[in-house]
Design an enzyme around this catalytic site. Structure first.
Site, PDB file in Angstrom:
ATOM      1  N   SER A 193      18.244  22.987  20.407  1.00 42.99           N
ATOM      2  CA  SER A 193      18.702  21.464  20.692  1.00 42.99           C
ATOM      3  C   SER A 193      17.554  20.682  21.219  1.00 42.99           C
ATOM      4  O   SER A 193      17.274  19.564  21.358  1.00 42.99           O
ATOM      5  CB  SER A 193      19.734  21.632  21.422  1.00 42.99           C
ATOM      6  OG  SER A 193      20.810  22.064  21.122  1.00 42.99           O
ATOM      7  N   GLU A 212      18.077  18.419  10.969  1.00 40.98           N
ATOM      8  CA  GLU A 212      16.899  17.992  11.673  1.00 40.98           C
ATOM      9  C   GLU A 212      15.677  19.207  11.059  1.00 40.98           C
ATOM     10  O   GLU A 212      15.896  20.167  11.641  1.00 40.98           O
ATOM     11  CB  GLU A 212      16.648  17.505  12.797  1.00 40.98           C
ATOM     12  CG  GLU A 212      17.457  16.396  13.121  1.00 40.98           C
ATOM     13  CD  GLU A 212      17.473  15.835  14.772  1.00 40.98           C
ATOM     14  OE1 GLU A 212      17.508  14.746  14.905  1.00 40.98           O
ATOM     15  OE2 GLU A 212      17.513  16.749  15.591  1.00 40.98           O
ATOM     16  N   ASN A 252      18.849  14.180  19.464  1.00 41.56           N
ATOM     17  CA  ASN A 252      19.094  14.256  21.124  1.00 41.56           C
ATOM     18  C   ASN A 252      18.451  13.332  21.893  1.00 41.56           C
ATOM     19  O   ASN A 252      18.790  13.329  23.112  1.00 41.56           O
ATOM     20  CB  ASN A 252      19.111  15.868  21.201  1.00 41.56           C
ATOM     21  CG  ASN A 252      20.160  16.681  20.531  1.00 41.56           C
ATOM     22  OD1 ASN A 252      21.303  16.366  20.452  1.00 41.56           O
ATOM     23  ND2 ASN A 252      19.848  17.918  20.497  1.00 41.56           N
TER      24      ASN A 252
END
Ligand SMILES: CCCCCCCCCCCCC[C@H](O)CC(=O)SCCNC(=O)CCNC(=O)[C@H](O)C(C)(C)COP(=O)(O)OP(=O)(O)OC[C@H]1O[C@@H](n2cnc3c(N)ncnc32)[C@H](O)[C@@H]1OP(=O)(O)O
Ligand SMILES: NC(=O)c1ccc[n+]([C@@H]2O[C@H](COP(=O)([O-])OP(=O)(O)OC[C@H]3O[C@@H](n4cnc5c(N)ncnc54)[C@H](O)[C@@H]3O)[C@@H](O)[C@H]2O)c1
Length: 740
Positions: A564, A597, A635
């Site tokens: 992440s 992504e 993020n």
């Protein structure tokens, strides 16, 4: 190194005679070469044709290359790698069985002829194949496999067969199996399937023998995974194999007969070659595809060749042929029947061949093919067709695709050895191949980490029909993961199939059956095309994992991380495969969130990036391209947002419920920020924020949150642990009771 390993043989005796394939001219070939060229006197040549010879040659001891015409290998079963313990440790040994013909070419162009210079051979060989690691290539000239399937099955056990970790290449000349067709049904086809399973990047299969109908079924199985190949091999329209009948208007006036030299033998031989000629001829000079090609090449209209290559899908569609394995031109069928009745050990299958006149190939045709292939090989700027132009239609058996790889059958050289021209051509052929493989086929995915994300990724991958191996540290976690996947698949199935329970159950069962679980990542890494890491968000832990995977995995395997917040570049630094590394950032809950992504680092090759993009689509997601910047896209925006919500709560500005309600109803988010943090996992949130804080201590946005730290410290990790900002225990108990 074992003294016996390299045999320096006298000039007249470079190689043992090849006693297969109906051609006994190897010595003649070498004599011819000796006369024309500076043929080495200390050539390493291993073609043990008797077990005695083979024994003395002990090629497992060679340091860098072994050149063995596989014929010899069959006679030396005692050389089975697994029987020789040294084999296991001799990773540096290249167990390459190069075909004799290729060796000859190499000899002409590599002045390697001393043991020390053997590496040069490897270099050439690498140049031909663009292998990044020759150690992992095996050239199986399995004419040798005739009647030796047990042997093959025995020797090439999955764990032992190096080719199972091949980066890109396995070439199998498969004619031998035709002759032994009865065995084809059993052991051999089992072995074949194994090959196919384990070598999804198989480059070339020269399946001369797969003439029989049942073999063709195998052929189908085989080619499902073949991503890269153009096979140029018209060689089996054999000079000297047939007494050529009178031709009128290109049509043979009487059945062709085997040449007297080629009467029935007990090995692969004319039967095979002949049938290949009638049945499975690629770029057959008798077809219009070939004509177009020849005209272009001979007129040096290279642009036209390029066009031809790029356009071949259309041509093929029109001609109802396949490129690669072009739908066969056929001899007039009486010829087949005649041969069949004379030699009588095979079945004639006329379907699905199209019957049309067969021209006899002349030398010029060979050169044309050779030139063409050499041209393709050496023109790095040719955009070889990607698989997409080829409708890869399993239903109609149009399974063969032209892509970046080009392979010759060595018979090109064998047949042409007398002319200097072939040597010249071969030198072209040996130019480095710059534009080789394109996209990797992804059939087997290794997902590491069976938590929230890993299990979701495993689920959607299996649901998309790919094999998955899911790895975690304990069987308990894996059991939980599989049961979660089953229940989640159940929801998908209910949505998809409504009341049709049978279909829904089948959907779930099929997907679940594609998932295997294990606590050992190393073993499945050998066979994976793609590895997706979804373990704990910690750079060192991820790096340690990838370092070990890099050693275990096949060269072609693409590595990805689902991180992440960490830098993919930093993670990839633990490996030697920057070009086959990228990020695949899925979102939670994986089965429902449509975005992926796809993160590119500096070294990520186009092929890798394309393969990842394609993979994301294949699992039903919408991919977006991202650079490797902190937080990628989502993020980068989400983290400050959630963080602010947590600080708002810490300051007592609003309650958790009100913050969440406000963002849902006031900003249209499906979940409020705290709900989302619980959903993601507070440990994951903490690791992200701690990591970013470590990298940028002055940035107030990344200051640690006492509340978050406290919750994580208490084991309140959000939904997955039953509590976080909210308490889920009651809700989870209710769900468990109702079975939802
Ligand atoms: C100060 C310091 C603080 C530090 C903070 C730092 C924070 C950093 C946080 C960053 C974290 C990043 C993590 C990661 O890298 C990136 C992420 O993943 S971010 C998370 C992204 N996810 C979301 O934003 C999810 C938002 N939520 C939603 O979109 C929806 O709520 C939902 C999850 C899709 C669920 O939808 P609902 O409508 O609410 O749910 P239902 O239960 O009603 O289901 C709807 C529908 O779907 C079916 N269904 C349910 N589960 C599944 C399943 N597993 N598979 C398939 N289908 C499923 C269900 O049956 C319903 O079907 P229907 O009845 O409609 O037919
Ligand atoms: N949770 C999310 O919403 C989310 C979303 C996108 C990306 N990610 C990222 O995905 C990764 C996993 O997150 P998660 O939420 O699934 O975590 P999780 O805690 O639910 O699962 C991680 C799993 O990895 C296992 N594991 C840890 N080290 C391992 C190792 N060396 N080998 C094998 N298994 C190991 C753990 O046992 C655990 O089951 C993290 O990098 C995270 O940043 C998380």
């Amino acid at each position: 190194m074992n003294k016996n390993a390299v045999r320096r043989v006298g000039k007249a005796n470079y190689l043992a005679r090849s006693n297969h394939s109906g051609i006994d001219d190897n010595n003649a070939t070498f004599s011819a070469l000796t006369m024309q060229q500076k043929v080495p006197t200390d050539l390493l040549a291993l073609e043990p044709s008797t077990s005695q010879q083979a024994e003395s040659m002990d090629y497992l001891d060679l340091p860098s290359a072994v050149v063995v015409d596989g014929n010899g290998v069959v006679t030396a079963p005692h050389l089975q790698p697994e029987k020789d313990e040294r084999h296991a440790t001799r990773k540096s040994t290249i167990f390459a069985m190069l075909s004799l013909e290729i060796l000859m070419i190499l000899l002409q162009h590599a002045d390697f002829l001393t043991q020390q210079k053997l590496r040069k051979v490897c270099k050439y060989w690498r140049a031909v194949l663009n292998l990044s690691d020759l150690q992992e290539s095996v050239w199986l000239d399995s004419q040798s496999l005739i009647g030796t399937h047990d042997f093959v099955a025995e020797v090439y056990r999955p764990r032992q067969l190096w080719s199972f970790t091949l980066p890109r290449t396995l070439s199998i000349t498969y004619n031998g199996l035709f002759y032994q067709r009865k065995e084809m049904d059993g052991e051999a086809s089992r072995v074949l399937r194994k090959f196919a399973d384990r070598c999804p990047n198989l480059v070339t299969l020269d399946l001369r023998g797969l003439y029989l109908k049942e073999c063709i079924d195998d052929w189908n199985v085989f080619f499902r995974g073949v991503p890269y190949s153009l096979t140029v091999s018209a060689s089996q329209i054999v000079f000297g194999m047939l007494d050529v009948p009178e031709m009128r208007n290109g049509v043979a006036q009487e059945p062709m007969k085997p040449h007297r030299r080629c009467r029935r033998r007990t090995g692969s031989g004319p039967t095979v070659d002949l049938l290949h000629a009638v049945r499975q001829v690629e770029l057959n000079p008798a077809n219009s595809v070939f004509d177009a090609l020849r005209n272009s090449v001979e007129a040096s209209r290279l642009d036209a060749v390029r066009e031809w290559v790029e356009d071949c899908a259309t041509v093929l569609m029109k001609d109802q042929r396949w490129l690669g394995f072009v739908r066969a031109e056929s001899l007039p069928s009486p010829a087949i029947h005649r041969i069949s009745s004379e030699w009588g050990d095979f079945e004639v299958v006329t379907e699905p061949a199209e019957v049309s006149p067969q021209k006899v190939v002349n030398g010029q045709d060979y050169f044309t093919l050779l030139k063409f292939a050499a041209y393709i090989l050496t023109r790095g700027d040719i955009a070889l067709p990607r698989p997409t132009p080829f409708k890869f239609d399993f239903e109609t058996d149009r399974f063969y695709r032209l892509m970046g790889g080009v392979s010759f059958h060595a018979d090109f050289f064998r047949r042409l050895h007398r002319g200097k021209k072939v040597i010249k051509m071969a030198s072209v052929f040996l130019q480095p191949v710059r534009h080789y493989s394109k996209k990797a086929a992804i059939n087997h995915v290794l997902v590491i980490g069976g938590g929230l994300m890993g299990s979701g990724i495993a689920q959607i991958t299996a649901a998309a029909g790919m094999k998955v191996t899911l790895v975690d540290q304990s069987q308990d976690v894996l059991k939980k993961a599989v049961s979660g996947i089953e229940s989640s698949l159940g929801k998908v199935a209910r949505k998809q199939f409504g009341e049709d329970k049978e279909k829904a159950d089948k959907f779930v069962k099929t997907a679940v059956e594609l998932i295997q679980t294990t606590t050992d990542a190393q073993q499945p890494a050998q066979f994976a095309d793609l590895i997706i890491e979804a373990i704990v968000e910690n750079l060192d832990t991820k790096k340690t994992l990838f370092t070990s995977l890099d050693k275990a995995a096949s060269n072609h395997t693409i590595f990805t991380s689902n991180t992440s917040s960490l830098s993919i570049t930093d993670i990839a630094a633990a490996t030697k495969r920057q070009d086959r590394f990228g990020g695949l950032h899925f979102f939670s809950p994986v089965p429902m969130m449509k975005l992926v992504e796809v993160v590119r680092i500096e070294g990520t090759s186009d092929a890798t990036f394309d393969a990842l993009f394609d993979f994301a689509k294949k699992v039903g997601k919408v991919p977006v391209a991202c650079k490797d910047t902190p937080g990628f896209i989502v993020n980068r925006l989400l983290v400050p947002y959630i963080m602010e919500a947590v600080r708002m709560l810490e300051r007592g500005d609003a309650s958790a419920e009100d913050i969440d309600t406000a963002m849902k109803l006031g900003a249209g988010y499906p979940m409020g920020p705290l709900e989302l943090a619980d959903f993601v996992g507070l440990d994951v949130c903490k690791m992200i924020i701690d990591g970013w804080h470590k990298n940028d201590k002055a940035q107030p946005l990344f200051f640690p949150s006492p509340m978050l730290n406290k919750l994580v410290g208490e084991g309140k990790l959000g939904r997955k642990s039953g509590s976080g900002f909210y308490d889920y225990k009651a809700q989870q108990a209710k769900q468990a009771k109702s079975g939802r």
